[in-house]
Design a protein around this motif. Structure first.
Motif, PDB file in Angstrom:
ATOM      1  N   ASP A  13      45.937  44.772  46.823  1.00 55.25           N
ATOM      2  CA  ASP A  13      46.832  43.442  46.456  1.00 55.25           C
ATOM      3  C   ASP A  13      47.133  43.584  45.008  1.00 55.25           C
ATOM      4  OD1 ASP A  13      44.789  42.619  44.454  1.00 55.25           O
ATOM      5  OD2 ASP A  13      43.630  41.387  45.741  1.00 55.25           O
ATOM      6  N   GLU A  14      47.864  42.769  44.339  1.00 56.56           N
ATOM      7  CA  GLU A  14      48.737  43.206  42.894  1.00 56.56           C
ATOM      8  C   GLU A  14      47.664  43.537  41.849  1.00 56.56           C
ATOM      9  OE1 GLU A  14      50.555  39.658  41.902  1.00 56.56           O
ATOM     10  OE2 GLU A  14      52.356  39.989  43.207  1.00 56.56           O
ATOM     11  N   THR A  15      46.415  43.355  41.825  1.00 59.94           N
ATOM     12  CA  THR A  15      45.364  43.636  40.936  1.00 59.94           C
ATOM     13  C   THR A  15      44.223  44.456  41.672  1.00 59.94           C
ATOM     14  OG1 THR A  15      44.090  41.328  41.365  1.00 59.94           O
ATOM     15  CG2 THR A  15      45.969  41.702  39.605  1.00 59.94           C
ATOM     16  N   THR A  16      44.500  44.902  42.860  1.00 66.77           N
ATOM     17  CA  THR A  16      43.396  45.977  43.455  1.00 66.77           C
ATOM     18  C   THR A  16      43.975  47.169  43.740  1.00 66.77           C
ATOM     19  OG1 THR A  16      42.309  43.742  44.088  1.00 66.77           O
ATOM     20  CG2 THR A  16      41.343  45.821  44.962  1.00 66.77           C
ATOM     21  N   PHE A  17      43.541  48.255  43.478  1.00 69.39           N
ATOM     22  CA  PHE A  17      44.017  49.781  44.154  1.00 69.39           C
ATOM     23  C   PHE A  17      43.038  50.336  44.481  1.00 69.39           C
ATOM     24  CE2 PHE A  17      46.747  47.649  40.719  1.00 69.39           C
ATOM     25  CZ  PHE A  17      48.032  47.589  41.156  1.00 69.39           C
ATOM     26  N   ARG A  36      42.069  39.714  33.760  1.00 71.37           N
ATOM     27  CA  ARG A  36      42.903  39.430  32.664  1.00 71.37           C
ATOM     28  C   ARG A  36      42.389  40.110  31.660  1.00 71.37           C
ATOM     29  NH1 ARG A  36      41.249  34.560  32.680  1.00 71.37           N
ATOM     30  NH2 ARG A  36      39.684  34.714  31.007  1.00 71.37           N
ATOM     31  N   ASP A  37      41.134  40.439  31.306  1.00 73.27           N
ATOM     32  CA  ASP A  37      40.655  41.225  30.058  1.00 73.27           C
ATOM     33  C   ASP A  37      40.229  42.653  30.178  1.00 73.27           C
ATOM     34  OD1 ASP A  37      40.900  38.644  28.690  1.00 73.27           O
ATOM     35  OD2 ASP A  37      38.875  37.951  29.480  1.00 73.27           O
ATOM     36  N   ARG A  38      39.641  42.950  31.355  1.00 70.25           N
ATOM     37  CA  ARG A  38      39.234  44.207  31.419  1.00 70.25           C
ATOM     38  C   ARG A  38      39.514  44.574  32.894  1.00 70.25           C
ATOM     39  NH1 ARG A  38      36.043  45.517  27.567  1.00 70.25           N
ATOM     40  NH2 ARG A  38      35.561  47.501  28.377  1.00 70.25           N
ATOM     41  N   LEU A  61      44.524  47.941  30.471  1.00 64.19           N
ATOM     42  CA  LEU A  61      43.307  47.383  29.872  1.00 64.19           C
ATOM     43  C   LEU A  61      42.156  48.404  29.664  1.00 64.19           C
ATOM     44  CD1 LEU A  61      43.579  44.639  32.921  1.00 64.19           C
ATOM     45  CD2 LEU A  61      43.736  44.080  30.439  1.00 64.19           C
ATOM     46  N   PRO A  62      41.215  47.795  29.115  1.00 66.44           N
ATOM     47  CA  PRO A  62      39.968  48.954  28.828  1.00 66.44           C
ATOM     48  C   PRO A  62      39.215  48.764  30.188  1.00 66.44           C
ATOM     49  CG  PRO A  62      39.704  46.613  27.765  1.00 66.44           C
ATOM     50  CD  PRO A  62      41.183  46.694  28.162  1.00 66.44           C
ATOM     51  N   ILE A  63      38.905  49.971  30.412  1.00 67.66           N
ATOM     52  CA  ILE A  63      38.346  50.026  31.957  1.00 67.66           C
ATOM     53  C   ILE A  63      36.677  50.250  31.781  1.00 67.66           C
ATOM     54  CG2 ILE A  63      37.897  51.793  33.866  1.00 67.66           C
ATOM     55  CD1 ILE A  63      41.019  52.236  33.493  1.00 67.66           C
ATOM     56  N   ASP A  64      35.811  49.602  32.530  1.00 67.24           N
ATOM     57  CA  ASP A  64      34.530  49.860  32.616  1.00 67.24           C
ATOM     58  C   ASP A  64      34.233  50.623  34.076  1.00 67.24           C
ATOM     59  OD1 ASP A  64      33.780  48.516  30.515  1.00 67.24           O
ATOM     60  OD2 ASP A  64      33.606  46.594  31.662  1.00 67.24           O
ATOM     61  N   VAL A  65      33.635  51.908  34.060  1.00 69.91           N
ATOM     62  CA  VAL A  65      33.199  52.492  35.189  1.00 69.91           C
ATOM     63  C   VAL A  65      32.065  51.847  35.950  1.00 69.91           C
ATOM     64  CG1 VAL A  65      32.835  54.815  36.262  1.00 69.91           C
ATOM     65  CG2 VAL A  65      34.648  54.708  34.614  1.00 69.91           C
ATOM     66  N   LEU A  66      31.978  51.376  37.044  1.00 70.72           N
ATOM     67  CA  LEU A  66      30.939  50.894  37.917  1.00 70.72           C
ATOM     68  C   LEU A  66      30.472  52.189  39.014  1.00 70.72           C
ATOM     69  CD1 LEU A  66      32.103  47.394  38.477  1.00 70.72           C
ATOM     70  CD2 LEU A  66      31.006  48.204  36.260  1.00 70.72           C
ATOM     71  N   THR A  67      29.547  52.579  38.863  1.00 74.24           N
ATOM     72  CA  THR A  67      28.996  53.631  39.656  1.00 74.24           C
ATOM     73  C   THR A  67      28.127  53.420  40.915  1.00 74.24           C
ATOM     74  OG1 THR A  67      28.766  55.036  37.544  1.00 74.24           O
ATOM     75  CG2 THR A  67      27.497  55.788  39.695  1.00 74.24           C
ATOM     76  N   LEU A 146      35.610  40.408  34.380  1.00 74.76           N
ATOM     77  CA  LEU A 146      36.880  40.986  33.905  1.00 74.76           C
ATOM     78  C   LEU A 146      37.796  40.029  33.194  1.00 74.76           C
ATOM     79  CD1 LEU A 146      36.997  43.176  37.254  1.00 74.76           C
ATOM     80  CD2 LEU A 146      35.904  43.785  35.060  1.00 74.76           C
ATOM     81  N   GLY A 147      37.637  38.704  33.211  1.00 76.90           N
ATOM     82  CA  GLY A 147      38.702  37.795  32.800  1.00 76.90           C
ATOM     83  C   GLY A 147      39.193  37.192  34.103  1.00 76.90           C
ATOM     84  N   GLY A 148      38.701  36.088  34.410  1.00 76.26           N
ATOM     85  CA  GLY A 148      39.246  35.439  35.627  1.00 76.26           C
ATOM     86  C   GLY A 148      38.909  36.140  37.024  1.00 76.26           C
ATOM     87  N   ARG A 149      38.037  37.168  36.811  1.00 75.48           N
ATOM     88  CA  ARG A 149      37.551  37.826  38.125  1.00 75.48           C
ATOM     89  C   ARG A 149      36.359  38.391  37.908  1.00 75.48           C
ATOM     90  NH1 ARG A 149      41.121  42.751  41.173  1.00 75.48           N
ATOM     91  NH2 ARG A 149      40.087  42.434  43.037  1.00 75.48           N
TER      92      ARG A 149
END
Length: 260
Positions: A13-17, A36-38, A61-67, A146-149
């Motif tokens: 979708d527009e915010t998921t790749f 919105r924020d991350r 946006l700043p990225i957090d890697v979730l393993t 993540l900000g709104g998510r």
């Protein structure tokens, strides 16, 4: 949307790749989720190509890697990011190396059955998986904001001691790592795996409400939620037939299979 020699980028979708590596026999998917924020990047792929070159084109946006778990095909570009998170059950593997896998075996696996041109500079003979300390640990029930998510963290051991799944409740997306996918067997036959834990984890995710799409880390991109009903059936069948132990082989169900 993005042209790349190695990676295939698909918009969920527009915010998921989905960032996929179809040129390797494991057909690995990593996932970038924008708030919105991350942003959260679920896994960083094989390390054959630098996934950071893709994420930089998709977001600032700043990225957090979730393993999801510390296996080579999920931590390949971890070294390109500052904020890496992992469950404590896999932390030692991230810092000191993956238990039970020699570097020679890792190099054989990373270099075989490649069907697309690889990025310049990649050589399986000199490949080394990432090792390093995480920025923090994730535990069962945590929320990643993540900000709104918001993503909910599920500890789903079996394939590895610290395996994690992530649920994006707002969109109904369940990211299952190597706990559930189709095409090739889900495995818990190495000494470092646990058949009992794997089945318990499958049972747990099958009970999550509101799931609209399941995104495993290999093969077909996106499974329909009806597969969770088949997971419940599989758990019951495996228990009733005393099959949840090493050496019982491959067990095939409608849409997926499991190897013990």
């Amino acid at each position: 949307m993005i042209e790349d020699q190695w990676f295939t980028v698909q918009s969920i979708d527009e915010t998921t790749f989905a960032i996929s590596e179809y040129g390797h026999w494991e057909k690995v998917h990593s996932f970038l989720l924008l708030g919105r924020d991350r942003a959260a990047l679920i896994d960083t792929g094989l390390g054959i190509g630098n996934i950071r070159s893709i994420t930089d084109r998709l977001t600032d946006l700043p990225i957090d890697v979730l393993t999801t778990h510390v296996h080579t095909d999920h931590i390949g570009s971890h070294g390109e990011f500052e904020r890496i998170f992992v469950h404590e059950g896999d932390q030692d593997w991230l810092v000191h190396g993956i238990k039970g896998l020699s570097l020679e075996q890792i190099r054989r696996d990373i270099g075989r059955d490649i069907s697309k041109p690889v990025p310049e500079g990649f050589d399986p003979r000199s490949y080394s998986p990432f090792q390093g300390k995480p920025a923090g640990l994730l535990k069962d029930g945590d929320s990643v904001e993540l900000g709104g998510r918001t993503l909910t963290v599920y500890h789903t051991p079996g394939h590895s001691p610290g395996h994690l799944a992530f649920y994006d409740q707002m969109n109904g997306y369940l990211f299952t790592g190597d706990l559930l996918y189709n095409g090739t067997p889900i495995y818990a036959f190495y000494p470092s795996t646990s058949p009992v834990d794997l089945v318990q984890s499958l049972e747990r995710i099958a009970g999550i409400g509101g799931v609209r799409k399941i995104f495993g880390s290999h093969n077909l991109l996106g499974l329909e939620p009806e597969i969770l009903g088949e997971v419940q059936h599989a758990v019951q069948m495996l228990r009733e037939n005393d099959l949840i132990k090493f050496g019982t082989g491959i067990h095939t169900f409608n849409g997926f299979s499991i190897q013990f």
